[in-house]
Design an enzyme around this catalytic site. Sequence first.
Site, short mmCIF file in Angstrom:
data_model
loop_
_atom_site.label_atom_id
_atom_site.label_comp_id
_atom_site.label_asym_id
_atom_site.label_seq_id
_atom_site.Cartn_x
_atom_site.Cartn_y
_atom_site.Cartn_z
N ARG A 181 35.51 39.52 14.90
CA ARG A 181 36.42 40.46 14.24
C ARG A 181 37.47 39.74 13.40
O ARG A 181 38.63 40.18 13.31
CB ARG A 181 37.12 41.37 15.28
N SER A 203 37.39 51.37 18.47
CA SER A 203 37.80 50.40 19.49
C SER A 203 39.20 49.89 19.17
O SER A 203 39.40 49.23 18.15
CB SER A 203 36.81 49.23 19.53
N GLU A 245 42.57 45.43 18.02
CA GLU A 245 41.71 45.28 16.85
C GLU A 245 42.30 46.03 15.67
O GLU A 245 42.07 45.72 14.52
CB GLU A 245 40.30 45.81 17.18
#
Length: 337
Positions: A164, A236, A332
């Site tokens: 990520r 998420s 995130e």
Amino acid sequence: MIIERNFSLLQHHTFHIPATADYFIEYESVEELKEVLSLPIVKGNKFLQIGGGSNLLFTQDYHGAILHSAIRSIGVVSETAEEVIIKVGAGIVWDDLVAYSVKMGWGGLENLSNIPGEVGASAIQNIGAYGREAKDTIEQVECIDVESLCMRVFDNAECMYGYRSSIFKKEMKGRFIVTAVFFRLQKKPILHLEYGNLSTVLSSLKEPSLQDVRDAVIKIRSEKLPDPDLVGNAGSFFMNPIIPVGQYEKIKADYPDIPSYPAGPGQIKVPAAWLIDRCGWKGKAEGGAAVYEKQCLVLINQDHAKAQDVLSLAEKITISVKNRFGITIHPEVNFID
């Protein structure tokens, strides 16, 4: 080019928490982007490039200019009997690209079906799901330097992709705006079904197709993730932590059922959802924000949430996971002020 003042961002980020921007500017070409970056309301002032807003939380009104790409072209750059390289405009909706590639019989993106957002953001965030990441197919990323207005093309290695993350989120944050992404896709696809319960869902099919994989991923995601058009959320909220093997073994001694995935030499990836669930957060609320009952990794706008409700809930979850497992989980989602 579209320029609007005092613009509501309610429909431009998936938490759907009220916020306004001083300016909202949408451009349709690289040339228009260069014009935008030269405007007095942008040049030398605060501005932010956004995609679909699926990974953002505006903590307050944005006092600056929000930029959005409407570059929405797809074209074949080169191809052989084995593979094809396509150039995709940054403003293309990500799942539209996945659907198109599957329809064309080009493999590589099917595991990333039903992920919200746009193509430009996928190259910055290195989105991923079901054992695959955007970096696995990205060949190059075309950008405009916000200072010089010159084009620069980064190859895959230069993007420094990680979990990520990319150079665009770290060393080069804010320096470039993605205008197009080049993907290398396979005409003779190799399916990746080993992650999660994907293989189980497809077990009745002897030779599943790309469309079968896409349908399975959409089915699984739809069953455990809320539709942001119906329930505000950013998918998420936390990244899955990567910890040393030694730390993982100590936790496993007390929690034998803890799931894990290899994450390189001496490293283990642990699902953040499992950690949060074990701390008893499923369904718990903070003001108008809550932890989604079907998936602990998702924080939702349950009842006219304020940004502070989400921030407070996230902080309490982080503290409880740290206190119980000794693991620090990180968001995130990007917090924008």
